[in-house]
Write a protein that holds these residues in place. Structure first.
Motif, PDB file in Angstrom:
ATOM      1  N   LEU A   5       0.681  -1.515  -0.301  1.00  0.00           N
ATOM      2  CA  LEU A   5      -0.155  -0.079  -0.154  1.00  0.00           C
ATOM      3  C   LEU A   5       1.261   1.331  -0.188  1.00  0.00           C
ATOM      4  CD1 LEU A   5      -2.821  -0.476   2.378  1.00  0.00           C
ATOM      5  CD2 LEU A   5      -2.842  -0.999   0.200  1.00  0.00           C
ATOM      6  N   ILE A   6       1.152   1.781  -1.098  1.00  0.00           N
ATOM      7  CA  ILE A   6       2.379   2.924  -1.680  1.00  0.00           C
ATOM      8  C   ILE A   6       1.880   3.605  -2.719  1.00  0.00           C
ATOM      9  CG2 ILE A   6       4.287   1.726  -0.499  1.00  0.00           C
ATOM     10  CD1 ILE A   6       5.301   0.841  -3.318  1.00  0.00           C
TER      11      ILE A   6
ATOM     12  N   SER B  75       6.658   3.587   8.320  1.00  0.00           N
ATOM     13  CA  SER B  75       7.382   2.832   9.854  1.00  0.00           C
ATOM     14  C   SER B  75       8.117   1.078   9.151  1.00  0.00           C
ATOM     15  CB  SER B  75       5.968   3.220  10.442  1.00  0.00           C
ATOM     16  OG  SER B  75       5.486   1.701  10.702  1.00  0.00           O
ATOM     17  N   GLY B  76       7.501   0.457   8.985  1.00  0.00           N
ATOM     18  CA  GLY B  76       7.804  -0.824   8.319  1.00  0.00           C
ATOM     19  C   GLY B  76       6.971  -1.675   8.983  1.00  0.00           C
ATOM     20  N   ASP B  77       5.670  -1.011   9.643  1.00  0.00           N
ATOM     21  CA  ASP B  77       4.841  -1.560  10.690  1.00  0.00           C
ATOM     22  C   ASP B  77       4.469  -2.748   9.917  1.00  0.00           C
ATOM     23  OD1 ASP B  77       5.975  -0.261  12.795  1.00  0.00           O
ATOM     24  OD2 ASP B  77       4.522   1.206  12.957  1.00  0.00           O
TER      25      ASP B  77
ATOM     26  N   VAL C  11       0.814  -6.938  13.805  1.00  0.00           N
ATOM     27  CA  VAL C  11       2.021  -7.439  14.042  1.00  0.00           C
ATOM     28  C   VAL C  11       2.401  -6.620  14.452  1.00  0.00           C
ATOM     29  CG1 VAL C  11       2.529  -9.740  13.183  1.00  0.00           C
ATOM     30  CG2 VAL C  11       0.466  -8.479  11.448  1.00  0.00           C
ATOM     31  N   ASP C  12       2.959  -7.066  15.755  1.00  0.00           N
ATOM     32  CA  ASP C  12       4.228  -7.539  16.689  1.00  0.00           C
ATOM     33  C   ASP C  12       5.012  -7.656  15.651  1.00  0.00           C
ATOM     34  OD1 ASP C  12       6.240  -7.675  18.980  1.00  0.00           O
ATOM     35  OD2 ASP C  12       5.006  -6.263  19.388  1.00  0.00           O
ATOM     36  N   SER C  13       6.353  -7.032  16.063  1.00  0.00           N
ATOM     37  CA  SER C  13       7.943  -7.704  15.741  1.00  0.00           C
ATOM     38  C   SER C  13       8.147  -9.022  16.003  1.00  0.00           C
ATOM     39  CB  SER C  13       9.113  -6.474  15.656  1.00  0.00           C
ATOM     40  OG  SER C  13       8.551  -6.327  16.580  1.00  0.00           O
ATOM     41  N   ASN C  14       7.715  -9.052  17.055  1.00  0.00           N
ATOM     42  CA  ASN C  14       8.304 -10.230  18.141  1.00  0.00           C
ATOM     43  C   ASN C  14       7.934 -11.736  17.543  1.00  0.00           C
ATOM     44  OD1 ASN C  14       9.461  -9.813  20.432  1.00  0.00           O
ATOM     45  ND2 ASN C  14       7.937  -9.306  20.922  1.00  0.00           N
ATOM     46  N   TYR C  15       6.056 -11.677  16.364  1.00  0.00           N
ATOM     47  CA  TYR C  15       5.747 -12.700  16.258  1.00  0.00           C
ATOM     48  C   TYR C  15       6.622 -12.857  14.017  1.00  0.00           C
ATOM     49  CZ  TYR C  15       1.895 -12.848  19.130  1.00  0.00           C
ATOM     50  OH  TYR C  15       1.336 -12.351  20.558  1.00  0.00           O
ATOM     51  N   LEU C  16       7.484 -11.847  13.998  1.00  0.00           N
ATOM     52  CA  LEU C  16       8.126 -12.131  12.679  1.00  0.00           C
ATOM     53  C   LEU C  16       9.157 -12.166  12.171  1.00  0.00           C
ATOM     54  CD1 LEU C  16       6.823  -8.367  11.576  1.00  0.00           C
ATOM     55  CD2 LEU C  16       5.625 -10.495  11.279  1.00  0.00           C
ATOM     56  N   THR C  17       9.444 -13.424  12.795  1.00  0.00           N
ATOM     57  CA  THR C  17      10.850 -14.573  12.394  1.00  0.00           C
ATOM     58  C   THR C  17      10.101 -16.150  11.363  1.00  0.00           C
ATOM     59  OG1 THR C  17      10.027 -16.443  14.605  1.00  0.00           O
ATOM     60  CG2 THR C  17      10.757 -13.604  15.190  1.00  0.00           C
TER      61      THR C  17
ATOM     62  N   CYS D 247       9.125 -13.924   8.197  1.00  0.00           N
ATOM     63  CA  CYS D 247       9.876 -13.025   8.013  1.00  0.00           C
ATOM     64  C   CYS D 247       9.044 -11.892   7.319  1.00  0.00           C
ATOM     65  CB  CYS D 247      11.301 -13.015   8.132  1.00  0.00           C
ATOM     66  SG  CYS D 247      11.715 -14.134   6.326  1.00  0.00           S
ATOM     67  N   LYS D 248      10.013 -10.179   7.674  1.00  0.00           N
ATOM     68  CA  LYS D 248       9.100  -9.242   6.968  1.00  0.00           C
ATOM     69  C   LYS D 248       9.655  -9.882   5.135  1.00  0.00           C
ATOM     70  CE  LYS D 248       9.058  -5.487   9.997  1.00  0.00           C
ATOM     71  NZ  LYS D 248       9.592  -4.164  10.165  1.00  0.00           N
TER      72      LYS D 248
END
Length: 170
Positions: free
Chosen positions: A9-10, A88-90, A125-131, A135-136
């Motif tokens: 979404l950019i 922000s990269g969120d 989505v909290d970054s702790n879940y992004l593994t 991953c991003k």
């Protein structure tokens, strides 16, 4: 079963044609509760069919436009869309809550290149879940939007629904 999508979404319009605020288009979509594609058209549009007719005159040779149109048409109630705030990269999962068989039209955001959309609900989505498989880099679309459907992304597909259920409960 719900389909899983990735969407960027950019605002990819030329510098002079867009707002200098890199995340404005994303924020507007989030505030309005919509997943939208660009490729806006001038003039007032009343329906998806009118949009297709008008947009095809301008964009029909753009492969990204064709892919985005097909994806928006295919999206259905309950589908999940991975997306991120470009500034922000969120990361967010958006749940499509639109039960309409066709995408909707929004004429009030034409200046932001937003016209066709699906209603949705965004979950942070909290970054702790992004593994691992979440991953991003696995959650990014190669185009404006794409369906996750190949075997190379099966771990990401399999991990998305349980995470979504967890986020929905919290």
């Amino acid at each position: 079963m719900s389909k899983i999508w990735c969407m960027n979404l950019i605002d990819n319009r030329n510098e002079g044609e867009r707002n200098k605020d890199d995340e404005l288009k994303f924020r507007l979509c989030q505030e309005k509760g919509i997943i939208a594609i660009g490729w806006g058209v001038s003039g007032f549009i009343n329906s998806w069919q009118e949009y297709l007719q008008s947009a095809n005159e301008v964009w029909k040779s753009d492969k990204n436009f064709i892919a985005a149109i097909n994806a928006l048409e295919e999206m259905a109630y309950g589908d999940l869309v991975w997306t991120k705030n470009p500034a922000s990269g969120d990361i967010y999962i958006a749940e499509v809550v639109d039960k309409s068989p066709e995408p909707s039209i929004y004429n009030n955001l034409i200046e932001f290149d937003i016209c066709a959309y699906r209603k949705c609900r965004y979950l942070y989505v909290d970054s702790n879940y992004l593994t691992g498989s979440l991953c991003k880099k696995h959650l990014s679309a190669r185009r404006a939007i794409e369906k996750m459907s190949n075997s190379a992304r099966q771990d990401t597909i399999d991990a998305t629904l349980p995470l979504f259920e967890k986020l929905k409960e919290g």
